[in-house]
Every structure is written in structure tokens, then in C-alpha cells.
Design an enzyme around this catalytic site. Structure first.
Site, PDB file in Angstrom:
ATOM      1  N   LYS A   1       0.836  -1.184   0.000  1.00  0.00           N
ATOM      2  CA  LYS A   1       0.000   0.000   0.000  1.00  0.00           C
ATOM      3  C   LYS A   1       0.878   1.243   0.000  1.00  0.00           C
ATOM      4  O   LYS A   1       1.987   1.150   0.533  1.00  0.00           O
ATOM      5  CB  LYS A   1      -0.959   0.037   1.194  1.00  0.00           C
ATOM      6  CG  LYS A   1      -0.390  -0.265   2.580  1.00  0.00           C
ATOM      7  CD  LYS A   1       0.757   0.493   3.159  1.00  0.00           C
ATOM      8  CE  LYS A   1       0.738   1.945   3.386  1.00  0.00           C
ATOM      9  NZ  LYS A   1       2.011   2.459   3.996  1.00  0.00           N
TER      10      LYS A   1
ATOM     11  N   TYR B   1      -4.310   4.448   6.284  1.00  0.00           N
ATOM     12  CA  TYR B   1      -4.829   3.506   7.290  1.00  0.00           C
ATOM     13  C   TYR B   1      -6.161   3.989   7.868  1.00  0.00           C
ATOM     14  O   TYR B   1      -7.056   3.182   8.144  1.00  0.00           O
ATOM     15  CB  TYR B   1      -3.821   3.301   8.423  1.00  0.00           C
ATOM     16  CG  TYR B   1      -2.666   2.410   8.031  1.00  0.00           C
ATOM     17  CD1 TYR B   1      -2.802   1.021   8.049  1.00  0.00           C
ATOM     18  CD2 TYR B   1      -1.453   2.953   7.632  1.00  0.00           C
ATOM     19  CE1 TYR B   1      -1.739   0.200   7.685  1.00  0.00           C
ATOM     20  CE2 TYR B   1      -0.387   2.136   7.262  1.00  0.00           C
ATOM     21  CZ  TYR B   1      -0.538   0.763   7.290  1.00  0.00           C
ATOM     22  OH  TYR B   1       0.499  -0.054   6.918  1.00  0.00           O
TER      23      TYR B   1
HETATM   24  P1  NAD Z   1      12.490   1.280   2.178  1.00  0.00           P
HETATM   25  O1  NAD Z   1      13.095   2.562   1.730  1.00  0.00           O
HETATM   26  O2  NAD Z   1      12.960   0.702   3.449  1.00  0.00           O
HETATM   27  O3  NAD Z   1      12.694   0.175   1.041  1.00  0.00           O
HETATM   28  C1  NAD Z   1      12.439   0.455  -0.307  1.00  0.00           C
HETATM   29  C2  NAD Z   1      13.238  -0.499  -1.174  1.00  0.00           C
HETATM   30  O4  NAD Z   1      13.010  -0.173  -2.553  1.00  0.00           O
HETATM   31  C3  NAD Z   1      14.747  -0.383  -0.932  1.00  0.00           C
HETATM   32  O5  NAD Z   1      15.305  -1.671  -0.847  1.00  0.00           O
HETATM   33  C4  NAD Z   1      15.257   0.333  -2.171  1.00  0.00           C
HETATM   34  O6  NAD Z   1      16.580  -0.018  -2.514  1.00  0.00           O
HETATM   35  C5  NAD Z   1      14.265  -0.133  -3.219  1.00  0.00           C
HETATM   36  N1  NAD Z   1      14.179   0.746  -4.381  1.00  0.00           N
HETATM   37  C6  NAD Z   1      14.065   0.315  -5.646  1.00  0.00           C
HETATM   38  N2  NAD Z   1      14.063   1.345  -6.504  1.00  0.00           N
HETATM   39  C7  NAD Z   1      14.193   2.452  -5.773  1.00  0.00           C
HETATM   40  C8  NAD Z   1      14.280   3.837  -6.104  1.00  0.00           C
HETATM   41  N3  NAD Z   1      14.222   4.271  -7.378  1.00  0.00           N
HETATM   42  N4  NAD Z   1      14.389   4.723  -5.093  1.00  0.00           N
HETATM   43  C9  NAD Z   1      14.448   4.319  -3.805  1.00  0.00           C
HETATM   44  N5  NAD Z   1      14.377   3.011  -3.440  1.00  0.00           N
HETATM   45  C10 NAD Z   1      14.259   2.078  -4.422  1.00  0.00           C
HETATM   46  O7  NAD Z   1      10.921   1.513   2.194  1.00  0.00           O
HETATM   47  P2  NAD Z   1       9.842   0.594   2.927  1.00  0.00           P
HETATM   48  O8  NAD Z   1       9.514   1.165   4.241  1.00  0.00           O
HETATM   49  O9  NAD Z   1      10.263  -0.820   2.850  1.00  0.00           O
HETATM   50  O10 NAD Z   1       8.547   0.844   2.002  1.00  0.00           O
HETATM   51  C11 NAD Z   1       8.368   0.173   0.756  1.00  0.00           C
HETATM   52  C12 NAD Z   1       6.871   0.051   0.445  1.00  0.00           C
HETATM   53  O11 NAD Z   1       6.249  -0.706   1.490  1.00  0.00           O
HETATM   54  C13 NAD Z   1       6.112   1.374   0.408  1.00  0.00           C
HETATM   55  O12 NAD Z   1       5.129   1.333  -0.601  1.00  0.00           O
HETATM   56  C14 NAD Z   1       5.450   1.474   1.769  1.00  0.00           C
HETATM   57  O13 NAD Z   1       4.258   2.233   1.770  1.00  0.00           O
HETATM   58  C15 NAD Z   1       5.166   0.018   2.049  1.00  0.00           C
HETATM   59  N6  NAD Z   1       5.124  -0.287   3.500  1.00  0.00           N
HETATM   60  C16 NAD Z   1       4.055  -0.979   3.983  1.00  0.00           C
HETATM   61  C17 NAD Z   1       3.971  -1.273   5.319  1.00  0.00           C
HETATM   62  C18 NAD Z   1       2.814  -2.082   5.861  1.00  0.00           C
HETATM   63  O14 NAD Z   1       2.694  -2.205   7.084  1.00  0.00           O
HETATM   64  N7  NAD Z   1       1.984  -2.653   5.016  1.00  0.00           N
HETATM   65  C19 NAD Z   1       4.977  -0.856   6.198  1.00  0.00           C
HETATM   66  C20 NAD Z   1       6.069  -0.160   5.671  1.00  0.00           C
HETATM   67  C21 NAD Z   1       6.131   0.121   4.313  1.00  0.00           C
END
Ligand code: NAD
Length: 368
Positions: free
Chosen positions: A136, A221
Site C-alpha cells: 500500500k 490507514y
Molecule cells: P524502504 O526505503 O525501506 O525500502 C524500499 C526499497 O526499494 C529499498 O530496498 C530500495 O533499494 C528499493 N528501491 C528500488 N528502486 C528504488 C528507487 N528508485 N528509489 C528508492 N528506493 C528504491 O521503504 P519501505 O519502508 O520498505 O517501504 C516500501 C513500500 O512498502 C512502500 O510502498 C510502503 O508504503 C510500504 N510499507 C508498507 C507497510 C505495511 O505495514 N503494510 C509498512 C512499511 C512500508
């Protein structure tokens, strides 16, 4: 491998000693078959902080197995291969992952990358003939979400959105109570979703990667929660934005938005979405004959709260493990989620987000 008996035992143990007024077999305990049956072989795309959490949780899943990765960072791939025993033939990068089409050992790709990348990545996954699970918000506006739904339909694959709360036991207890009329006529929902965001350079504060600010990330949320707690789709929204730090929260990144939604049955929702305050993770539902209060309501748990009948009774279970078990059941067995998690569900939230941004821009009530 956990057996069905283990699962039923867990359910029984968790419900023994509950006040009689709560459900002995809550919705989340059904159907029990999600803990057995064929295994969904999953590749994770985006090995960041949430991807890591999902990978860990999947180790306890009896129906979903992490078998592949898609990443732009070779060192992370090597670490994950070692940690989870992932064969090199199941490792891809962002340039070559369309070749996953030729890999018979992967059933689904779980996209866990920055929001604005989801659309293109999910469509490529669909064209490779693999099921897509997408974090999401599924995209950065409803039009993009609709394109993703269409692409997955055309490719004959499933598209599910990572709405982990839709499988969380205490959440489903409240949903079941509302469906059975325990709250009487539901008239009010309050949702507060927020945290103080840190590093000003992260992708969440860059509009081209996030598609928006707190609303996209955490406010969603309260939108999603209002819909499953009230059990209806809103017919109008109003919204007001406050921005105290226009340097950190630049154009296209909302800091704090208060918004209201009206529902066809007469209920109203009053919500807050913010990147400027901590300790905001609370839902409150009020009806003519009862209430439910959850705090925390959407964090990683334990989810806690009470209703007019007493404290919410179910013990903590790792959300992402439950989610992956259930999603395997949906994809492989055609199970139906109690609260849907399909692409259409994700689009419903995005239509509301589009309308909230329009209401902020115009200062007018937006009809949905
Ligand atoms: P994060 O920054 O920790 O991880 C993102 C990943 O994407 C990294 O490994 C990064 O290297 C990669 N990536 C690939 N292409 C990229 C680019 N062009 N720029 C930057 N990063 C790139 O982020 P996250 O917290 O893991 O969030 C990722 C997704 O998960 C988001 O859509 C967020 O909303 C979602 N999320 C959901 C929940 C949940 O509880 N459902 C919790 C946290 C995050």
C-alpha cells in the site's frame, strides 16, 4: 510444517477463558484450511525495511515461501541468498526481472518498493504471467490503480494489496461485531494515523517517488479503517491541510491533513493524517448501542483496545505471517478474504485519496 490440528489448537487456546460475549470462533479463524495445502512460491521485489520484515514473517508461514528476490543491490541479494537459501536462478534485478516469465519455480512477486514505482513494476510482473502482491498504497492515484487492475485481469493473474490489518484477529472481531449489529446503527468513526518522520532526504519526502506525503503513507490507514469499521463506502469528503515545515514538507508532500467522510447510512468519519506527531494510531467507532476503541489500531501489534463488552480478546500473531498464509489461500485455493484485499479494494482507497487532495486544493466538499 504446522498441521491443521496445531492451528485449531492455537485457536482453541487463544479463546479459552474469553468473556462469553466475544466470538469463540472469530472470522479470522475461518477458513482454517489456509494453514495447509499447496505453497505459494514468492519473490520479493525491494529488499528494504518492510521487505525484510515480510521475509522474516514468511519464515513462519505454512502456505507461502520466499524463493526469489528482485533488487538493484547485488550485496543485498548475496546476503538474502545466504540467509534464506535462495538459488541464483531465482535472483533478478530491476532491468531483467521480466525474465521471471521463464521461471517455473516462482508463482508470485511481492512488490515492496517506493509507491510511485508500483504501477510499472506490477504491470511488468503481470505481463510475466506471475501473480502480484503490491504494498500500500498500490499506486499514487486511482487512474494508475485501475490500469494495474486491468493489466492483471488481461494477464489472468491475481493482484492483491498488502492490507495486513484485514487479517488481524482483533480487527476482525470488531468487524464481525459490527456486521452482527452489536454497535447498533454506526454513526461515527474517528481515525488518527501519524508519526514524526525523520531523515528529510528519504524517498517518502520526494514526491516523484512517494506520490504524496503522510496521506499516501499513513493516512491511508484511517481511510481504509473507516471503510472496514463502518462497512460502507463514503459518498463525500472534506479536508483541510496544515503545513508548519514547508522546507521538509515541500510542494506535493502533505504534512498534516484533517479530513472528514460522509457515509450513505448517515455515519461520519473524522480523521487525522500526519508526519508531524507521534502517538497517533487510534480508531474509535461509535454506534447507537455500543463502541469500539483500538489503540494501537494499525501498528505491527499487539493491537489493543476495548468495546462496550470489554477488552479485545485475541493474542498477538505476526500480521505479515497471517497475511501471507491467507494470500496463499486466496491465490491458490480461491479463498475469499473477510475484508477484501484485491486490486479493486486498493483503487477504492486511492479514489478517496484523490478526492481528499482535491478537497484540500479547492476547499470544497468533493462528492465521490
Ligand atoms: P524502504 O526505503 O525501506 O525500502 C524500499 C526499497 O526499494 C529499498 O530496498 C530500495 O533499494 C528499493 N528501491 C528500488 N528502486 C528504488 C528507487 N528508485 N528509489 C528508492 N528506493 C528504491 O521503504 P519501505 O519502508 O520498505 O517501504 C516500501 C513500500 O512498502 C512502500 O510502498 C510502503 O508504503 C510500504 N510499507 C508498507 C507497510 C505495511 O505495514 N503494510 C509498512 C512499511 C512500508
Amino acid at each position: 510444517m504446522k498441521s491443521r490440528r496445531d492451528f485449531l489448537h492455537k485457536v482453541t487456546v487463544s479463546t479459552v477463558g474469553l468473556p462469553l460475549m466475544y466470538h469463540a470462533s472469530p472470522l479470522w479463524a475461518m477458513p482454517p484450511k489456509t494453514t495447509r495445502g499447496p505453497v505459494l512460491r514468492v519473490a520479493i521485489m525491494g529488499l528494504g525495511s518492510y521487505g525484510t520484515r515480510v521475509a522474516e514473517a514468511m519464515q513462519q508461514s505454512t502456505r507461502a515461501k520466499l524463493v526469489g528476490v528482485i533488487s538493484g543491490t547485488p550485496s543485498k541479494v548475496a546476503d538474502w541468498q545466504k540467509k534464506y537459501g535462495i538459488p541464483t536462478k531465482n535472483c533478478y534485478n530491476y532491468q531483467n526481472f521480466d525474465r521471471i516469465k521463464e521461471n517455473p519455480d516462482i508463482d508470485a512477486v511481492y512488490v515492496i518498493t517506493p509507491n510511485a514505482l508500483h504501477k510499472e513494476q506490477v504491470i511488468r510482473v503481470a505481463k510475466s504471467g506471475k501473480h502480484a502482491i503490491c504494498e500500500k498504497p498500490m499506486a499514487i492515484n486511482a487512474r494508475e490503480g485501475e490500469e494495474m487492475v486491468q493489466a492483471c485481469k488481461e494477464a489472468g493473474v491475481r493482484l492483491l494489496v498488502g492490507y495486513r490489518m484485514h487479517f488481524e484477529p482483533n480487527t476482525l472481531e470488531v468487524v464481525q461485531m459490527r456486521r452482527e449489529g452489536d454497535f447498533g446503527k454506526v454513526l461515527f468513526f474517528q481515525g488518527q494515523s501519524g508519526f514524526r518522520i525523520g531523515d528529510p532526504n528519504q524517498w517518502r519526502l520526494q514526491p516523484q517517488l512517494s506520490g504524496g506525503g503522510a496521506m499516501m503513507d499513513i493516512g491511508i490507514y484511517s481511510i481504509n479503517g473507516a471503510r472496514y469499521m463502518i462497512g460502507e463506502e463514503p459518498v463525500w469528503v472534506t479536508a483541510q491541510e496544515t503545513k508548519n515545515d514547508p522546507v521538509k514538507f515541500k510542494e506535493g508532500i502533505d504534512e498534516t491533513i484533517q479530513f472528514q467522510m460522509g457515509f450513505p447510512g448517515g455515519a461520519v468519519a473524522s480523521c487525522l493524517s500526519t508526519y508531524a506527531m507521534n502517538n497517533l494510531d487510534r480508531f474509535f467507532l461509535n454506534g447507537t448501542s455500543g463502541f469500539a476503541e483500538m489503540q494501537p489500531s494499525t501498528g505491527y501489534g499487539p493491537i489493543k483496545g476495548r468495546t462496550h463488552k470489554g477488552p479485545l480478546p485475541h493474542p498477538h500473531v505476526t500480521h505479515q505471517t497471517l497475511q501471507m498464509d491467507a494470500m496463499a489461500g486466496i491465490i491458490l485455493d480461491g479463498d475469499k478474504a473477510v475484508v477484501p484485499v484485491d486490486g479493486e479494494e486498493g483503487v477504492k482507497d486511492l479514489r478517496i485519496i484523490d478526492a481528499i487532495y482535491e478537497a484540500v486544493r479547492t476547499g470544497k466538499r468533493v462528492i465521490l
